[in-house]
Every structure is written in C-alpha cells, then in structure tokens.
Design a protein around this motif. Structure first.
Motif, short mmCIF file in Angstrom:
data_model
loop_
_atom_site.label_atom_id
_atom_site.label_comp_id
_atom_site.label_asym_id
_atom_site.label_seq_id
_atom_site.Cartn_x
_atom_site.Cartn_y
_atom_site.Cartn_z
N HIS A 1 6.62 2.54 0.10
CA HIS A 1 6.83 3.11 -1.22
C HIS A 1 8.11 3.94 -1.24
N GLN B 1 -0.46 1.46 -8.50
CA GLN B 1 0.55 2.02 -7.60
C GLN B 1 1.94 1.53 -8.00
N VAL C 1 -0.24 8.40 -5.33
CA VAL C 1 -0.88 7.08 -5.42
C VAL C 1 -2.28 7.08 -4.82
#
Length: 260
Positions: A205, A179, A171
């Motif tokens: 994430h 993202q 990312v």
C-alpha cells in the motif's frame, strides 16, 4: 481549493515507559500534499508517535510544532480545526446513527451545545458521499461491521475540515475493494493539499500511494525517503524479520512476496 495548513513536525521526540525508551530521538515532519506511510513491527512505537504528534501524549524530550508553533501552546479546539485523527478501533457508547457520528467531526466549529448549521450539515453529507457510505447514514453505528465503522471514522475526520489527517492503520477491517477505494481517496485528498500520515503493515500500500515512507524500529526512525528508496527487500527483512522479494508488473507496479 487546496487544504494546506502548514507543516507538522516532531523533533528529537523521547518517551519512556519504566526503563524502556518507546521513542528515542524521533524526527519526523509532514507537509501539505504528502502521504507519509509509517511502517514498523508491532510494538515499534507507531501509535505512541502518533499520539505525541496529536498532542495527546507529552514526550519526555523533544518538541512537536505545527507550522512553527509549539502544540503545547494551542488549545484542543484550535488543534482539532487543523488536525483530524482516525484511530485504529472505536466503540461508541450509544447507538448513534452513522450520520450523527460523522457530525461529531463538526464540534470544533460549532461547540458541543450549539445546533449545527447549514455549513456543518453540508460538510457531513459531503464526507459521507466521499466515502461512499450513504446507504449506512441512518444505521446505528453500533450495528456496523468493523470495516464499516472504520469508513465512518474516516468520514468523521473529513467532515472535521482539518488540513492534516493522522490515521492509525486506516485499512484495518476493510475488504480488498474498500482498501483500494480508500487508497484512491487518500491520493485525491493529497492532491487537494491535505497532509496525510498513516501507519500501515502493508508495504504494498505504501508503494501504491505514499509519497514518502518512514520506517520505525525500536523507537527510532531508521529510514525516511521515497517509497522506492526506502522499501527494499533488505529493509523489509530487517523490519519484520521475514525474507521477501519484490515482483514488478509490466505496468511498473511492485509488490512484496515471500522469498522462495
């Protein structure tokens, strides 16, 4: 159709530079259908570990195998058909178009001198469409933003057709929208049988899309398990030396925020 192509495994990996141990007895395995997020502070050895698992660095101790076969016994072309790499940064020496850069992912299948066939062109267009970069396909790679280059490199890896994707901070340089779309794309790829190993500096994430999380600290894996097991406020404090707390939404999503 699933893409699963066996387990990539590093066992007892040891790598030194001068008197320092960059990797110190690392055990790590990646199976088809997994998204394994590797977290660690800067200098922890994450990129070095990826390079060992790719066969680009030979460790001073330990072994790397693919479905039980030592990587050292496989040709680079054979490895490229099974493992694709997305580096953290890349600068092309010539102004290739995005489509041409993505097409480089097909080299393990047709060689450097043969003309790409219909299957190669189809794989390239499918990868471009999957990453949503069709509008960039004819543009010179050298004129793209950092985030656009990163998406191009990921498309190149998909075009390669390998069942294992190794990504160094995928990312990096992407805006928030890209993202989130990329994380969704990785989840779909894992559901289709791809094994995905990605480094990240974003615990959120890992909570959002990883099926496993490993923490690398001073060259050692200090935790390896499910995101909820591994990613605690105490673990983040020890890893990054920052105090955090976990917030949970009514929908069950979790995120780390600075304590206080």
């Amino acid at each position: 159709m699933t893409r699963g192509q066996g387990v990539l495994r590093g066992h007892g990996l040891l790598l030194r530079r001068a008197q320092r141990r960059i990797l110190d007895g690392v055990d790590l395995a990646l199976a088809p259908g997994e998204i394994l997020a590797l977290l660690g502070a800067n200098g922890a050895g994450k990129t070095t570990l990826l390079r060992c698992l790719l066969g680009l660095l030979r460790p001073h101790g330990g072994t790397v195998s693919l479905d039980g076969t030592p990587l050292a016994t496989l040709s680079r072309r054979a490895l490229a058909r099974r493992i694709a790499y997305v580096p953290q940064a890349h600068v092309a020496p010539f102004p290739y178009s995005v489509r041409e850069v993505v097409g480089l992912g097909r080299l393990p299948h047709h060689g450097p001198f043969a003309a790409p066939g219909a299957a190669d062109r189809e794989a390239v267009e499918a990868a471009i469409a999957q990453l949503g970069i069709g509008a960039l396909a004819g543009r010179p790679y050298t004129e793209l933003s950092g985030g656009e280059r990163q998406l191009t490199l990921i498309a190149r890896a998909l075009a390669q057709g390998a069942g294992i994707l190794i990504m160094d901070e995928p990312v990096s340089g992407l805006d928030f929208g890209h993202q989130m779309r990329l994380l969704g794309c990785l989840e779909r790829l894992a559901a289709d049988g791809y094994g995905i190993l990605k480094t990240t500096h974003h615990p959120d994430h890992a909570l959002a899309c990883a099926s496993r999380v490993a923490l690398l600290q001073e060259g050692r894996i200090v935790a390896d398990g499910t995101p909820t097991e591994v990613l605690t406020a105490d673990a983040i404090r020890r890893l990054y030396r920052v105090e955090v707390e976990i917030l949970r939404s009514p929908a069950g999503r979790s995120a780390f925020v600075p304590a206080g």
